[in-house]
Design a protein around this motif. Sequence first.
Motif, mmCIF file in Angstrom:
data_model
loop_
_atom_site.group_PDB
_atom_site.id
_atom_site.type_symbol
_atom_site.label_atom_id
_atom_site.label_comp_id
_atom_site.label_asym_id
_atom_site.label_seq_id
_atom_site.Cartn_x
_atom_site.Cartn_y
_atom_site.Cartn_z
ATOM 1 N N SER A 119 -9.997 13.359 2.146
ATOM 2 C CA SER A 119 -8.042 13.059 1.598
ATOM 3 C C SER A 119 -8.202 13.275 0.252
ATOM 4 C CB SER A 119 -8.564 11.798 1.759
ATOM 5 O OG SER A 119 -7.323 10.555 0.467
ATOM 6 N N VAL A 134 -11.141 8.973 3.301
ATOM 7 C CA VAL A 134 -11.283 8.824 2.163
ATOM 8 C C VAL A 134 -12.563 9.021 1.035
ATOM 9 C CG1 VAL A 134 -11.078 6.546 1.387
ATOM 10 C CG2 VAL A 134 -9.389 7.028 3.320
ATOM 11 N N THR A 138 0.242 3.752 -3.148
ATOM 12 C CA THR A 138 -0.608 5.048 -2.538
ATOM 13 C C THR A 138 -0.952 6.292 -2.865
ATOM 14 O OG1 THR A 138 -1.446 5.920 -0.316
ATOM 15 C CG2 THR A 138 1.190 6.103 -0.419
ATOM 16 N N ASP A 139 0.888 6.904 -2.890
ATOM 17 C CA ASP A 139 1.486 7.902 -3.944
ATOM 18 C C ASP A 139 0.452 8.259 -5.565
ATOM 19 O OD1 ASP A 139 2.213 9.528 -1.748
ATOM 20 O OD2 ASP A 139 4.294 8.608 -2.029
ATOM 21 N N ILE A 173 -6.557 3.498 -4.379
ATOM 22 C CA ILE A 173 -5.990 3.798 -3.522
ATOM 23 C C ILE A 173 -6.555 4.939 -2.303
ATOM 24 C CG2 ILE A 173 -4.851 6.490 -4.325
ATOM 25 C CD1 ILE A 173 -4.279 3.419 -5.452
ATOM 26 N N VAL A 219 -1.966 3.256 5.436
ATOM 27 C CA VAL A 219 -0.459 4.152 5.388
ATOM 28 C C VAL A 219 -0.259 4.586 6.482
ATOM 29 C CG1 VAL A 219 0.523 3.629 3.124
ATOM 30 C CG2 VAL A 219 -1.230 6.164 3.970
ATOM 31 N N HIS A 249 -6.000 12.827 -2.165
ATOM 32 C CA HIS A 249 -5.038 11.331 -2.347
ATOM 33 C C HIS A 249 -7.168 10.765 -3.107
ATOM 34 C CE1 HIS A 249 -1.276 12.205 -0.948
ATOM 35 N NE2 HIS A 249 -0.879 11.219 -1.832
ATOM 36 N N SER A 250 -7.233 10.388 -2.193
ATOM 37 C CA SER A 250 -8.554 9.930 -2.391
ATOM 38 C C SER A 250 -9.436 10.464 -3.396
ATOM 39 C CB SER A 250 -10.257 9.510 -1.600
ATOM 40 O OG SER A 250 -9.251 8.656 0.035
ATOM 41 N N SER A 299 -5.540 2.645 0.667
ATOM 42 C CA SER A 299 -4.690 2.393 1.128
ATOM 43 C C SER A 299 -4.217 4.080 1.951
ATOM 44 C CB SER A 299 -3.737 2.655 -0.688
ATOM 45 O OG SER A 299 -3.479 4.063 -1.024
ATOM 46 N N ARG A 300 -4.510 4.707 1.445
ATOM 47 C CA ARG A 300 -4.618 5.784 2.796
ATOM 48 C C ARG A 300 -4.351 5.446 4.109
ATOM 49 N NH1 ARG A 300 -1.127 8.653 0.609
ATOM 50 N NH2 ARG A 300 -1.480 10.811 2.355
ATOM 51 N N ASN A 315 1.346 -1.334 0.301
ATOM 52 C CA ASN A 315 -0.585 0.219 -0.384
ATOM 53 C C ASN A 315 0.768 1.320 0.222
ATOM 54 O OD1 ASN A 315 -3.340 -0.603 0.242
ATOM 55 N ND2 ASN A 315 -1.910 -1.986 0.948
ATOM 56 N N GLU A 316 1.937 1.153 0.824
ATOM 57 C CA GLU A 316 3.048 2.190 0.552
ATOM 58 C C GLU A 316 3.394 2.767 -0.900
ATOM 59 O OE1 GLU A 316 4.328 2.751 4.902
ATOM 60 O OE2 GLU A 316 5.934 1.173 3.341
#
Length: 237
Positions: A143, A189, A49-50, A174, A181, A145-146, A177-178, A45-46
Amino acid sequence: MNRPLATSSLWLLVAASLLVAALLPFDGTISQWAQGLPGGVVTFNERITDFGTFSWMIYGSGSIVIIAYILNRVASSETWSSKTKTAWRLALYFLVTIGSASAVVHLAKLVIGRARPELFAEHGPHSISFFAGHDWVFQSFPSGHSAAVGSFFGAFSMLAPRLRILFALGALAIGISRVVVGAHYPSDVAAGLLVGLWTAVMTAFLFAGRNWLFRLDDKGWPRPKSSTSGGAGSKEP
């Protein structure tokens, strides 16, 4: 306002509110459990995630818009001009969708100021410090990233409806994964994903109004323009 546009906005707002409300009581428990998963799961997941960062999506789509637009202006043949016009409009659709999601989510972070899971011991899962979002550790909700992958895959799902399940799974992966991590709680999310989806839908309505990439069907919903969609034709104006 276009009625389907208003209706879709309302339904997404209701869905976001219900999901966030349902997840809030379990945020702390799920977050702590997810961070305690086996090392191999956390490492995986790390690594993924990005993918959900706004920067590469915005810079990438913005660069394509500029390049494709320039090529369109200097194109000598009608066929080449038509292809480059479609290319820059596609890139522009992603740029507007993702850029809008970024603006909405960062404004929400600033106002809400929710503490991230790394402050769980000191603040618990429901700590809110309004207008403290200038500090990274108080930027948990929603989030980013989400929201980025929600808008990215949301745009793809509007352009290729038959593959929506695959795009939804990609965004969900993804988003999860947030949590794994330790960067966000599940409700962060859920909110981020739905913000991203909302901007993809709203931008599709905007483009359909200009007859770019999408057309409005008989019910007023944006559908991708293609020769097989039964729409008003596949050629871009």
